[in-house]
Design an enzyme around this catalytic site. Structure first.
Site, PDB file in Angstrom:
ATOM      1  N   ARG A  45       3.607  86.740  29.952  1.00 19.89           N
ATOM      2  CA  ARG A  45       3.023  88.146  29.880  1.00 19.89           C
ATOM      3  C   ARG A  45       4.522  88.924  30.473  1.00 19.89           C
ATOM      4  O   ARG A  45       4.238  88.800  31.445  1.00 19.89           O
ATOM      5  CB  ARG A  45       2.352  89.107  30.042  1.00 19.89           C
ATOM      6  CG  ARG A  45       2.124  90.704  29.923  1.00 19.89           C
ATOM      7  CD  ARG A  45       1.762  90.984  28.291  1.00 19.89           C
ATOM      8  NE  ARG A  45       1.382  92.676  28.859  1.00 19.89           N
ATOM      9  CZ  ARG A  45       2.920  93.260  29.633  1.00 19.89           C
ATOM     10  NH1 ARG A  45       3.979  93.007  29.518  1.00 19.89           N
ATOM     11  NH2 ARG A  45       2.339  94.379  29.103  1.00 19.89           N
ATOM     12  N   GLU A  53       2.369  97.778  19.924  1.00 17.30           N
ATOM     13  CA  GLU A  53       1.197  96.639  19.198  1.00 17.30           C
ATOM     14  C   GLU A  53       2.238  96.852  18.348  1.00 17.30           C
ATOM     15  O   GLU A  53       2.898  97.426  17.628  1.00 17.30           O
ATOM     16  CB  GLU A  53      -0.033  97.232  19.928  1.00 17.30           C
ATOM     17  CG  GLU A  53      -1.134  97.397  20.993  1.00 17.30           C
ATOM     18  CD  GLU A  53      -0.749  96.524  21.966  1.00 17.30           C
ATOM     19  OE1 GLU A  53      -1.459  95.441  20.919  1.00 17.30           O
ATOM     20  OE2 GLU A  53      -0.606  96.856  23.081  1.00 17.30           O
ATOM     21  N   ARG A  87      -2.753  85.573  30.738  1.00 19.09           N
ATOM     22  CA  ARG A  87      -1.292  84.856  31.220  1.00 19.09           C
ATOM     23  C   ARG A  87      -1.053  85.229  32.872  1.00 19.09           C
ATOM     24  O   ARG A  87      -1.526  86.202  33.413  1.00 19.09           O
ATOM     25  CB  ARG A  87      -0.796  85.713  30.150  1.00 19.09           C
ATOM     26  CG  ARG A  87      -1.843  85.635  28.469  1.00 19.09           C
ATOM     27  CD  ARG A  87      -0.840  86.563  27.025  1.00 19.09           C
ATOM     28  NE  ARG A  87      -1.387  88.398  28.385  1.00 19.09           N
ATOM     29  CZ  ARG A  87      -1.457  89.299  27.774  1.00 19.09           C
ATOM     30  NH1 ARG A  87      -0.320  89.117  26.627  1.00 19.09           N
ATOM     31  NH2 ARG A  87      -1.856  90.244  28.047  1.00 19.09           N
TER      32      ARG A  87
END
Length: 174
Positions: A45, A53, A87
């Site tokens: 990330r 998004e 992540r």
């Protein structure tokens, strides 16, 4: 011995924790998958940036921009944290030192994620992109991804409550 100690003190610690990898996947504008030594894949990330998004305007554009910059290329990254999904959050560099998060913000395909960054220069880059109406800043009603996600959660909650109310009303009618 003194020379080694001096060298260790002069170089930032992050210099020693940089990892080389090849980008093998782009999930969205701010999430990539890299291939490490030993054929191990790792999802990263991107630090300090939040891209629209997939369901938001410019979400696909942000993903394409990130892909154009680093897909199938060698990068260097430094892990800075873990996000709530496990992540690795990382600063990603390519093309002899370009900082991917900064390039995304400069091009107008992401917001400076000021809640998780102290780098005010990224905020200045965002303002410049906004003034020039680059990327997502063409949209006068651009909604930050964190506000979009919050709105999606609230809408989902309302739908669940509505469904529960309807089910309760059905039971009472029986």
């Amino acid at each position: 011995m003194r020379i080694v100690l001096y060298a260790l003190l002069c170089f930032p610690l992050s210099f020693f924790s940089q990892t080389k990898a090849k980008v093998v996947g782009i999930s969205d504008g701010d999430t990539i998958t890299v291939l490490l030594d030993g054929n191990v894949q790792k999802k990263l990330r991107l630090a300090e940036v939040d891209c629209p998004e997939k369901r938001q305007p410019f979400g696909k554009n942000a993903k394409q921009f990130t892909s154009d910059q680093v897909f199938a290329r060698k990068i260097i990254f430094t892990e800075t944290n873990k996000d709530r999904y496990g992540r690795s959050v990382a600063k990603v560099y390519y093309d002899n030192g370009k900082y991917l998060s900064a390039e995304i913000i400069k091009a107008g395909y992401g917001w400076w994620y000021y809640s998780y960054s102290k780098d005010a220069d990224l905020g200045k880059m965002q303002e410049t992109a906004k003034i020039k109406k680059l990327g997502l800043w063409q949209d006068k009603k651009a909604i930050s991804p964190w506000d979009f996600r919050k709105e999606q959660r609230e809408n989902a909650k309302k739908k669940r409550l509505q469904k529960q109310m309807e089910q309760l009303a059905e039971r009472e009618q029986r």
